[in-house]
Scaffold this active site. Sequence first.
Site, PDB file in Angstrom:
ATOM      1  N   ASN A  11       2.691 -21.873 -24.189  1.00 16.56           N
ATOM      2  CA  ASN A  11       2.054 -20.701 -24.770  1.00 16.56           C
ATOM      3  C   ASN A  11       0.958 -21.217 -25.708  1.00 16.56           C
ATOM      4  OD1 ASN A  11       1.302 -18.627 -26.537  1.00 16.56           O
ATOM      5  ND2 ASN A  11       3.306 -17.662 -26.382  1.00 16.56           N
ATOM      6  N   ALA A  12      -0.271 -20.811 -25.431  1.00 13.26           N
ATOM      7  CA  ALA A  12      -1.405 -21.366 -26.170  1.00 13.26           C
ATOM      8  C   ALA A  12      -1.296 -21.096 -27.668  1.00 13.26           C
ATOM      9  CB  ALA A  12      -2.698 -20.773 -25.621  1.00 13.26           C
ATOM     10  N   ASP A  24     -10.550 -19.768 -23.498  1.00 17.15           N
ATOM     11  CA  ASP A  24     -10.926 -18.733 -22.514  1.00 17.15           C
ATOM     12  C   ASP A  24      -9.710 -17.865 -22.197  1.00 17.15           C
ATOM     13  OD1 ASP A  24     -12.242 -17.221 -20.627  1.00 17.15           O
ATOM     14  OD2 ASP A  24     -12.136 -18.745 -19.049  1.00 17.15           O
ATOM     15  N   PHE A  30      -6.161 -22.136 -22.078  1.00 17.89           N
ATOM     16  CA  PHE A  30      -6.182 -21.087 -21.055  1.00 17.89           C
ATOM     17  C   PHE A  30      -7.002 -21.620 -19.868  1.00 17.89           C
ATOM     18  CE2 PHE A  30      -6.135 -19.036 -25.250  1.00 17.89           C
ATOM     19  CZ  PHE A  30      -4.983 -18.263 -25.185  1.00 17.89           C
ATOM     20  N   ASP A  77      -2.100 -24.079 -20.111  1.00 14.71           N
ATOM     21  CA  ASP A  77      -1.960 -22.725 -19.559  1.00 14.71           C
ATOM     22  C   ASP A  77      -0.470 -22.412 -19.484  1.00 14.71           C
ATOM     23  OD1 ASP A  77      -4.176 -20.876 -17.853  1.00 14.71           O
ATOM     24  OD2 ASP A  77      -2.075 -20.428 -17.418  1.00 14.71           O
ATOM     25  N   SER A  78      -0.143 -21.109 -19.486  1.00 21.31           N
ATOM     26  CA  SER A  78       1.270 -20.732 -19.393  1.00 21.31           C
ATOM     27  C   SER A  78       1.716 -20.589 -17.938  1.00 21.31           C
ATOM     28  CB  SER A  78       1.517 -19.431 -20.154  1.00 21.31           C
ATOM     29  OG  SER A  78       0.659 -18.431 -19.679  1.00 21.31           O
ATOM     30  N   CYS A 121     -13.258 -12.001 -22.449  1.00 24.61           N
ATOM     31  CA  CYS A 121     -13.644 -11.213 -21.268  1.00 24.61           C
ATOM     32  C   CYS A 121     -13.251  -9.748 -21.436  1.00 24.61           C
ATOM     33  CB  CYS A 121     -13.032 -11.808 -20.003  1.00 24.61           C
ATOM     34  SG  CYS A 121     -11.254 -11.936 -20.075  1.00 24.61           S
TER      35      CYS A 121
HETATM   36  N1  SAH Z   1     -10.677 -20.743 -18.044  1.00 25.77           N
HETATM   37  C1  SAH Z   1     -10.178 -20.296 -16.766  1.00 25.77           C
HETATM   38  C2  SAH Z   1      -9.812 -18.840 -16.740  1.00 25.77           C
HETATM   39  C3  SAH Z   1      -8.778 -18.419 -17.751  1.00 25.77           C
HETATM   40  S1  SAH Z   1      -8.031 -16.891 -17.404  1.00 25.77           S
HETATM   41  C4  SAH Z   1     -11.214 -20.585 -15.688  1.00 25.77           C
HETATM   42  O1  SAH Z   1     -12.378 -20.823 -16.003  1.00 25.77           O
HETATM   43  O2  SAH Z   1     -10.865 -20.563 -14.508  1.00 25.77           O
HETATM   44  C5  SAH Z   1      -6.784 -16.823 -18.595  1.00 25.77           C
HETATM   45  C6  SAH Z   1      -5.639 -17.793 -18.365  1.00 25.77           C
HETATM   46  O3  SAH Z   1      -4.795 -17.669 -19.492  1.00 25.77           O
HETATM   47  C7  SAH Z   1      -4.773 -17.529 -17.156  1.00 25.77           C
HETATM   48  O4  SAH Z   1      -4.742 -18.703 -16.377  1.00 25.77           O
HETATM   49  C8  SAH Z   1      -3.372 -17.238 -17.733  1.00 25.77           C
HETATM   50  O5  SAH Z   1      -2.338 -17.824 -16.970  1.00 25.77           O
HETATM   51  C9  SAH Z   1      -3.452 -17.886 -19.082  1.00 25.77           C
HETATM   52  N2  SAH Z   1      -2.606 -17.336 -20.145  1.00 25.77           N
HETATM   53  C10 SAH Z   1      -2.366 -16.047 -20.455  1.00 25.77           C
HETATM   54  N3  SAH Z   1      -1.634 -15.946 -21.588  1.00 25.77           N
HETATM   55  C11 SAH Z   1      -1.403 -17.222 -22.017  1.00 25.77           C
HETATM   56  C12 SAH Z   1      -0.738 -17.787 -23.137  1.00 25.77           C
HETATM   57  N4  SAH Z   1      -0.143 -17.010 -24.064  1.00 25.77           N
HETATM   58  N5  SAH Z   1      -0.712 -19.118 -23.273  1.00 25.77           N
HETATM   59  C13 SAH Z   1      -1.325 -19.914 -22.352  1.00 25.77           C
HETATM   60  N6  SAH Z   1      -1.979 -19.430 -21.282  1.00 25.77           N
HETATM   61  C14 SAH Z   1      -2.023 -18.100 -21.114  1.00 25.77           C
END
Ligand code: SAH
Length: 406
Positions: A289-290, A310, A237, A258-259, A350
């Site tokens: 997808n994470a 995150d 993420f 990230d997605s 968060c």
């Molecule tokens: N770590 C980052 C903030 C993450 S916010 C920083 O410090 O700036 C959460 C992120 O998760 C977003 O960028 C969103 O695009 C991503 N996201 C949401 N669902 C997801 C999923 N299922 N798989 C991968 N990424 C995802």
Amino acid sequence: MNPPSPDIRVSRRAATRLRSGHPWVYRSDLEGEPALPRGGLVRVLTDRGEFLGSALASSSSQIALRMIAAQPLTESDLPALIAARVREAINYREHLGIPNVSNAYRLVFSEADQLPGLIVDRYDDVIAFQALTQAMDEPEIRKQVLATLRKALSPAAIVERVDPKIREKEELESRPGGLAFGEKTTAIVSMKPDAGSAPVRLHYDAAAGQKTGAFLDQRENYAAAIPYAHGDALDVFCYQGGFAMHLGRVCSSVVGVDSARPALEAAERNVELNRESLRVPEMEWIEANAFDLLRDWSAAGRKFGTIVLDPPAFAKNKRSLPTAIAGYKEINLRALKMLEQGGKLVSCSCSHHVTEEDFLAMLAQAARDARRRVRLLEVRGQSRDHPVVAGIPETAYLKCVIAFVE
Ligand code: SAH
């Protein structure tokens, strides 16, 4: 002369909450069915008529009143009060020395700065703001906020960010957001892990991105992770690479996942931005997808020295808490399995609804299921420019646990 503000009586329960320092009155705590002035000032009274303070009203939100002052006020007092609060909020960050380490941080954090419904972030000389309530969207108040920011900080531009869902809830007319002053919508921000280190630099584009553009609440956690991070790192993420760029200072390689493709493209640009001035190891960005990626990679036996998790807020309300905890547990379990002996996990949430206690309990279960012993190195929260106020639990929302995994 302004007309007097209406008197609004609230339940005993609400009076107790207000007296303990919490600033909200829910709609269900209003006595009778008073018509609330849209975004206007009201006098808050107990059911017996004792004065509790002045509040800003919303005619639509479930949070009907947000306290703004302990003393009686009239509408004409408001602009000066708001200006003073904005200046105090700016001074507080300066008092903490935050501008010495970063030119990107939150200047105003709503209730935590006694400016309920107002968010202001600084990205070098571009300021982004968001009005989340009817009161903060009132033209007089906006004007005052903008004038105060300009006077105090002389920014090149001020940009309004709009969350259409929040505007709908507050019954505010939809607006596209955009420049409120000036012309500039991009900046290069820098953040140093400490005053003596070279900064990580990141692109900021007010016309794109999530939140007001970056996740400034993680800035101090990026820095906190550096002394522990080692080996091959995985930033799950990763958004525009905030953690990844910091891990890159010390790790032998970094993979960001990230997605959102635009976020990864921004991350790639951030790598280029730092290549000259910082140590940048091999960095790879994967759009996935994470949940799928963690499942596949843990099954395939991939190993890392450091893993950051995150995710976005899984619990948007109390009802979704069990599903959210299950989601956190799944990703933490997979990450624990993928960490080398002595690896470091940086695990975040968060969601305000997930308490620190819930989060640590989830981590303990994930550790048990993964058959790994987890020692907590640091249990952290949001950066100090997003203050947490004693008595207002809603101001604390970010959890960031740094752990040593045996
Ligand atoms: N770590 C980052 C903030 C993450 S916010 C920083 O410090 O700036 C959460 C992120 O998760 C977003 O960028 C969103 O695009 C991503 N996201 C949401 N669902 C997801 C999923 N299922 N798989 C991968 N990424 C995802």
